[in-house]
Design an enzyme around this catalytic site. Sequence first.
Site, PDB file in Angstrom:
ATOM      1  N   SER A  94      41.349  42.389  51.539  1.00  0.00           N
ATOM      2  CA  SER A  94      41.929  41.076  51.252  1.00  0.00           C
ATOM      3  C   SER A  94      43.447  41.041  51.377  1.00  0.00           C
ATOM      4  O   SER A  94      44.035  39.970  51.474  1.00  0.00           O
ATOM      5  CB  SER A  94      41.532  40.618  49.844  1.00  0.00           C
ATOM      6  OG  SER A  94      42.151  41.425  48.858  1.00  0.00           O
ATOM      7  N   LYS A 125      46.990  40.988  44.450  1.00  0.00           N
ATOM      8  CA  LYS A 125      47.293  39.848  45.320  1.00  0.00           C
ATOM      9  C   LYS A 125      48.807  39.659  45.359  1.00  0.00           C
ATOM     10  O   LYS A 125      49.566  40.345  44.684  1.00  0.00           O
ATOM     11  CB  LYS A 125      46.639  38.563  44.800  1.00  0.00           C
ATOM     12  CG  LYS A 125      45.134  38.621  44.610  1.00  0.00           C
ATOM     13  CD  LYS A 125      44.367  38.735  45.917  1.00  0.00           C
ATOM     14  CE  LYS A 125      42.862  38.811  45.650  1.00  0.00           C
ATOM     15  NZ  LYS A 125      42.104  39.070  46.899  1.00  0.00           N
TER      16      LYS A 125
END
Length: 221
Positions: free
Chosen positions: A49, A104
Amino acid sequence: MRNPPEKNTGSKRTKSLLREYTEAIGIAILLALFIRAFVVQAFKIPSGSMKTTLLIGDHILVNKFVYGIRLPILNKEILHFSNPKRRDIIVFQYPVDPSKDFIKRVIGEPGDTVKIIDKKVYVNDQPLDEPYTVFTDPKIQPAGVSPRDNMGPVAVPPDSLFVMGDNRDESYDSRFWKFVKLDALRGEAFIIYCSWNQDGELSLSSSESYIRWNRIGKLLH
């Protein structure tokens, strides 16, 4: 009158050395636990990701001291230094399941307004410059179908962050489960200290397994 010779000097010396080694090992363990709890912790990247900034099999170090000091057991901050800034790469407790850690990039800070139009991110109505992003699916989804490519605007609460993965088409992030609370922070990722092959494993018997030497020591931005 002569004193009798001392006995068991070898045994005393052995016990003394054993005590010194035990104390040294104990201090080393306590120091390692202190560093892991308050200063630096190692993490492994299990998904794509965040590629190409982070790849599956990258092993990173996270600075747990940069934003403040938190008591691990109580998860209570005792000293606060600063909040994460936009574009920081952070590790945090996954809001849906706090037993898991996610990584993230910060997109929206507290008080920001975030929206996405045809994959382009806007913060406070200004387009965000994002040279780190990767798009693996060229399809642009129409507005209203999915928050992946079109979303918002949403306002970031005062105690929260809006985060996204660099691999925008394959990241499960704030577009889907909204915000990360500031008290869920683990720290800021700052360096890759080791990196295995694409499967994240090292096998000396496999010709396809290798160490990514060019990634070791890479600072994260």
